[in-house]
Enzyme design. Structure first.
Site, PDB file in Angstrom:
ATOM      1  N   ARG A  70      -3.158 -10.961   3.332  1.00  9.27           N
ATOM      2  CA  ARG A  70      -1.908 -10.187   3.281  1.00  9.27           C
ATOM      3  C   ARG A  70      -1.885  -9.080   4.333  1.00  9.27           C
ATOM      4  O   ARG A  70      -0.824  -8.631   4.752  1.00  9.27           O
ATOM      5  CB  ARG A  70      -1.706  -9.612   1.871  1.00  9.27           C
ATOM      6  CG  ARG A  70      -0.309  -9.012   1.667  1.00  9.27           C
ATOM      7  CD  ARG A  70       0.034  -8.756   0.206  1.00  9.27           C
ATOM      8  NE  ARG A  70       1.333  -8.102   0.104  1.00  9.27           N
ATOM      9  CZ  ARG A  70       1.990  -7.894  -1.028  1.00  9.27           C
ATOM     10  NH1 ARG A  70       1.496  -8.302  -2.168  1.00  9.27           N
ATOM     11  NH2 ARG A  70       3.161  -7.281  -1.037  1.00  9.27           N
ATOM     12  N   ARG A 129       5.701   1.785 -19.776  1.00 11.13           N
ATOM     13  CA  ARG A 129       4.582   0.972 -19.266  1.00 11.13           C
ATOM     14  C   ARG A 129       5.020  -0.346 -18.640  1.00 11.13           C
ATOM     15  O   ARG A 129       4.248  -1.286 -18.544  1.00 11.13           O
ATOM     16  CB  ARG A 129       3.554   0.701 -20.360  1.00 11.13           C
ATOM     17  CG  ARG A 129       2.887   1.950 -20.859  1.00 11.13           C
ATOM     18  CD  ARG A 129       1.582   1.631 -21.559  1.00 11.13           C
ATOM     19  NE  ARG A 129       1.052   2.856 -22.119  1.00 11.13           N
ATOM     20  CZ  ARG A 129       1.433   3.369 -23.279  1.00 11.13           C
ATOM     21  NH1 ARG A 129       2.340   2.732 -24.021  1.00 11.13           N
ATOM     22  NH2 ARG A 129       0.919   4.490 -23.698  1.00 11.13           N
ATOM     23  N   ASN A 177       0.713  -6.810   8.344  1.00 15.51           N
ATOM     24  CA  ASN A 177       0.761  -5.515   9.016  1.00 15.51           C
ATOM     25  C   ASN A 177       0.826  -5.634  10.534  1.00 15.51           C
ATOM     26  O   ASN A 177       0.716  -4.630  11.237  1.00 15.51           O
ATOM     27  CB  ASN A 177      -0.450  -4.655   8.630  1.00 15.51           C
ATOM     28  CG  ASN A 177      -0.326  -4.142   7.212  1.00 15.51           C
ATOM     29  OD1 ASN A 177       0.774  -3.857   6.749  1.00 15.51           O
ATOM     30  ND2 ASN A 177      -1.442  -4.045   6.518  1.00 15.51           N
ATOM     31  N   HIS A 202       2.320  -2.936  12.596  1.00 18.72           N
ATOM     32  CA  HIS A 202       2.577  -1.802  11.710  1.00 18.72           C
ATOM     33  C   HIS A 202       1.676  -0.599  11.939  1.00 18.72           C
ATOM     34  O   HIS A 202       2.031   0.513  11.576  1.00 18.72           O
ATOM     35  CB  HIS A 202       2.520  -2.241  10.248  1.00 18.72           C
ATOM     36  CG  HIS A 202       3.789  -2.922   9.801  1.00 18.72           C
ATOM     37  ND1 HIS A 202       4.229  -4.097  10.379  1.00 18.72           N
ATOM     38  CD2 HIS A 202       4.723  -2.587   8.881  1.00 18.72           C
ATOM     39  CE1 HIS A 202       5.378  -4.452   9.796  1.00 18.72           C
ATOM     40  NE2 HIS A 202       5.697  -3.551   8.883  1.00 18.72           N
ATOM     41  N   LYS A 253       5.235  -5.029  -4.217  1.00 15.96           N
ATOM     42  CA  LYS A 253       4.825  -3.659  -3.896  1.00 15.96           C
ATOM     43  C   LYS A 253       6.018  -2.732  -4.106  1.00 15.96           C
ATOM     44  O   LYS A 253       7.080  -2.926  -3.527  1.00 15.96           O
ATOM     45  CB  LYS A 253       4.336  -3.557  -2.440  1.00 15.96           C
ATOM     46  CG  LYS A 253       2.939  -4.092  -2.250  1.00 15.96           C
ATOM     47  CD  LYS A 253       2.202  -3.333  -1.137  1.00 15.96           C
ATOM     48  CE  LYS A 253       2.386  -3.995   0.192  1.00 15.96           C
ATOM     49  NZ  LYS A 253       1.772  -3.224   1.285  1.00 15.96           N
ATOM     50  N   HIS A 258       3.749   2.760  12.164  1.00 17.18           N
ATOM     51  CA  HIS A 258       3.617   3.928  11.290  1.00 17.18           C
ATOM     52  C   HIS A 258       3.398   5.188  12.109  1.00 17.18           C
ATOM     53  O   HIS A 258       3.921   6.260  11.774  1.00 17.18           O
ATOM     54  CB  HIS A 258       2.480   3.716  10.284  1.00 17.18           C
ATOM     55  CG  HIS A 258       2.780   2.641   9.292  1.00 17.18           C
ATOM     56  ND1 HIS A 258       1.799   1.816   8.764  1.00 17.18           N
ATOM     57  CD2 HIS A 258       3.945   2.220   8.752  1.00 17.18           C
ATOM     58  CE1 HIS A 258       2.364   0.951   7.922  1.00 17.18           C
ATOM     59  NE2 HIS A 258       3.660   1.175   7.904  1.00 17.18           N
ATOM     60  N   HIS A 305      12.570   1.542  10.806  1.00 15.50           N
ATOM     61  CA  HIS A 305      11.264   0.915  10.604  1.00 15.50           C
ATOM     62  C   HIS A 305      11.116  -0.360  11.453  1.00 15.50           C
ATOM     63  O   HIS A 305      10.132  -0.527  12.166  1.00 15.50           O
ATOM     64  CB  HIS A 305      11.049   0.605   9.127  1.00 15.50           C
ATOM     65  CG  HIS A 305       9.797  -0.161   8.841  1.00 15.50           C
ATOM     66  ND1 HIS A 305       8.545   0.400   9.003  1.00 15.50           N
ATOM     67  CD2 HIS A 305       9.598  -1.444   8.447  1.00 15.50           C
ATOM     68  CE1 HIS A 305       7.633  -0.506   8.706  1.00 15.50           C
ATOM     69  NE2 HIS A 305       8.244  -1.636   8.372  1.00 15.50           N
ATOM     70  N   GLU A 309      11.245  -8.059  11.369  1.00 15.38           N
ATOM     71  CA  GLU A 309      10.288  -8.589  10.383  1.00 15.38           C
ATOM     72  C   GLU A 309      10.359 -10.118  10.322  1.00 15.38           C
ATOM     73  O   GLU A 309       9.364 -10.778   9.986  1.00 15.38           O
ATOM     74  CB  GLU A 309      10.527  -7.980   8.998  1.00 15.38           C
ATOM     75  CG  GLU A 309      10.460  -6.436   8.950  1.00 15.38           C
ATOM     76  CD  GLU A 309       9.045  -5.873   8.826  1.00 15.38           C
ATOM     77  OE1 GLU A 309       8.066  -6.643   8.884  1.00 15.38           O
ATOM     78  OE2 GLU A 309       8.926  -4.641   8.677  1.00 15.38           O
ATOM     79  N   LYS A 320       6.425 -15.018   3.611  1.00 17.85           N
ATOM     80  CA  LYS A 320       5.957 -13.856   2.839  1.00 17.85           C
ATOM     81  C   LYS A 320       5.400 -14.321   1.490  1.00 17.85           C
ATOM     82  O   LYS A 320       4.328 -13.878   1.052  1.00 17.85           O
ATOM     83  CB  LYS A 320       7.099 -12.847   2.646  1.00 17.85           C
ATOM     84  CG  LYS A 320       6.752 -11.676   1.739  1.00 17.85           C
ATOM     85  CD  LYS A 320       6.444 -10.409   2.466  1.00 17.85           C
ATOM     86  CE  LYS A 320       5.836  -9.353   1.545  1.00 17.85           C
ATOM     87  NZ  LYS A 320       6.399  -8.021   1.678  1.00 17.85           N
ATOM     88  N   GLU A 355      -3.519  -7.587  -1.437  1.00 19.81           N
ATOM     89  CA  GLU A 355      -3.759  -7.150  -0.067  1.00 19.81           C
ATOM     90  C   GLU A 355      -5.221  -6.824   0.225  1.00 19.81           C
ATOM     91  O   GLU A 355      -5.560  -5.747   0.705  1.00 19.81           O
ATOM     92  CB  GLU A 355      -2.875  -5.923   0.272  1.00 19.81           C
ATOM     93  CG  GLU A 355      -2.790  -5.654   1.767  1.00 19.81           C
ATOM     94  CD  GLU A 355      -1.726  -4.620   2.119  1.00 19.81           C
ATOM     95  OE1 GLU A 355      -0.556  -4.840   1.809  1.00 19.81           O
ATOM     96  OE2 GLU A 355      -2.081  -3.590   2.720  1.00 19.81           O
TER      97      GLU A 355
END
Ligand SMILES: NC(=O)c1ccc[n+]([C@@H]2O[C@H](COP(=O)([O-])OP(=O)(O)OC[C@H]3O[C@@H](n4cnc5c(N)ncnc54)[C@H](O)[C@@H]3O)[C@@H](O)[C@H]2O)c1
Ligand SMILES: [Zn+2]
Length: 383
Positions: free
Chosen positions: A252, A132, A256, A259, A154, A263, A276, A196, A238, A248
């Site tokens: 936040r 956990r 993106n 992005h 994340k 993607h 990426h 980035e 960031k 998010e």
């Protein structure tokens, strides 16, 4: 003092990620890999550690980290996972749990990720879920992982159906950056990470964007005195965005920028061949061109962004897939609500804004013929 004895070594820097009791420090320095153990021990009080890495990175750097951990009284062992984003999956996750159990990791142990974003995401999700949740430390070794993946908590693994479909928010206790490790990172991977960095400036901080414009070549060459402050500011941006919106739901989302199409590009390429950051570079230039065409951003915004990305050797034109393929890919975008998408537009360099657009507005008919500056203005109108 390190900095006093050797003028060539810039002083270490720290960025604080403010998240209440889950706050942590991002420490940036040069030649500091061997100092990480003390900080891990101090911040986690762990007596055992699993150092998760990939063979190519572990061969070069794991020895120093393990010695440092052991020197600080932490019983540490190295666990290798195979390289490549395809192995950021449930099978490797299961193997990590087995390895943790076999090594007697308990609730008070720490998982340390040494590698790029792939290792950070996989080891991080293992740390989030094992017993956990156990303590987690990031030692990012790519530009992308330093300024982006290692900060914000994340963590995720991929499913056969898509990327990052199973994950969690699990903040690290410490992020430890030694820029020296970037020397072994191939230039193409470096450049992809700088996409980035450029993104951080474009969406948040015009002065920082100008600084990256001033130093692009030196940054790609990893000149420490230029690199360290730039990585520091990118991390701070960031951190600031994450501190305002950990889960998010609002600001936040601005991260993106570029992005949505990135993607789509990655998925249409079957996640091979295009990195990426390269896809993000293409997606950002497209976003800037659309922002101009929709009269959201002043003319010249896209050209300025494109010029800078090209200096890093990054591609800026979307691959020539049929429009229908792009539209289909956009519709399955995770961020889509019905057929409308929260798309990140630029108001100018240094300021991004979320707008709601349909896929057809994001990629208007004739985008590939009219993508040149000025030509796409005929498709304009308010968002
Ligand atoms: N959690 C987040 O917020 C977040 C954000 C962005 C990306 N990501 C994830 O990060 C991953 C991409 O990260 P990445 O670009 O770092 O890729 P990566 O981790 O796959 O690393 C790229 C390549 O560089 C090698 N490498 C890493 N460090 C090296 C070094 N110092 N010297 C030599 N080789 C080195 C790796 O072994 C790998 O082959 C993806 O899985 C993506 O989903 C996560
Ligand atoms: Zn990204």
């Amino acid at each position: 003092m390190r900095g006093g004895a050797d003028r060539a070594v810039p002083r270490p820097r720290s960025v604080r990620v403010e998240l209440g009791e889950r706050s942590y420090t991002v420490r940036l320095g040069q030649g500091t890999l061997g100092d990480v153990g003390r900080e891990v021990a101090r911040r986690t009080r762990a007596s055992r550690a699993a150092l998760v890495t990939v063979p190519g990175v572990g061969r070069r750097y794991a020895g120093r980290v393990l010695r440092s951990l052991r020197g600080a009284g932490v019983r540490a062992e190295r666990i290798d996972v195979p390289d490549g984003d395809a192995t950021k999956n449930l099978k490797q996750l299961g193997r990590l749990y087995d390895a943790f159990l076999a090594r007697g990791l308990d609730r008070s142990s720490v998982v340390v990720a040494l590698g790029g974003g792939m290792v950070g995401d996989l080891a991080g999700f293992a740390a989030a879920s094992y017993l956990r949740g156990v303590s987690f430390v990031q030692i990012p070794t790519t530009v992308l992982a330093m300024v982006d993946a290692s900060i914000g908590g994340k963590v995720a693994v991929n499913l056969p159906q898509g990327k990052n479909l199973v994950g969690a928010f699990h903040q690290p206790r410490l992020v430890w950056i030694d820029v020296d490790v970037l020397r072994s990172l191939p230039k193409r991977q470096r450049a992809a990470g700088f996409a980035e960095v450029v993104k951080a400036g474009a969406l948040w901080d015009a002065d920082f964007f100008a600084r990256v414009e001033r130093d692009a070549e030196a940054l790609l060459d990893l000149e420490p005195r230029r690199l360290l402050p730039v990585l520091e500011r990118a991390c701070a941006i960031k951190a600031e965005v994450v501190a305002r919106d950990e889960r998010e739901s609002g600001v936040r989302m601005l991260l993106n920028l570029g992005h949505t199409l990135a993607h789509a590009v990655e998925s249409l390429a079957g996640y091979t061949g295009v990195l990426h950051g390269e896809a993000v570079a293409m997606g950002m230039v497209h976003a800037a061109r659309r922002s101009e065409a929709l009269d959201l951003a002043p003319g010249g915004t896209a050209e300025r962004l494109e010029t800078l990305l090209k200096r890093f050797g990054l591609p800026t034109e979307l691959p020539a897939h049929p429009r229908s393929a792009y539209l289909a890919a956009l519709r399955v975008d995770k961020k889509s609500r019905d057929s409308r998408i929260r798309y990140i537009a630029l108001r100018r360099i240094g300021r991004a804004e979320a707008v709601t657009l349909t896929p057809a507005r994001i990629l208007p008919a004739g985008w590939d013929r009219r993508k040149r500056r000025g030509a796409s203005r005929t498709g304009g109108g308010k968002a």
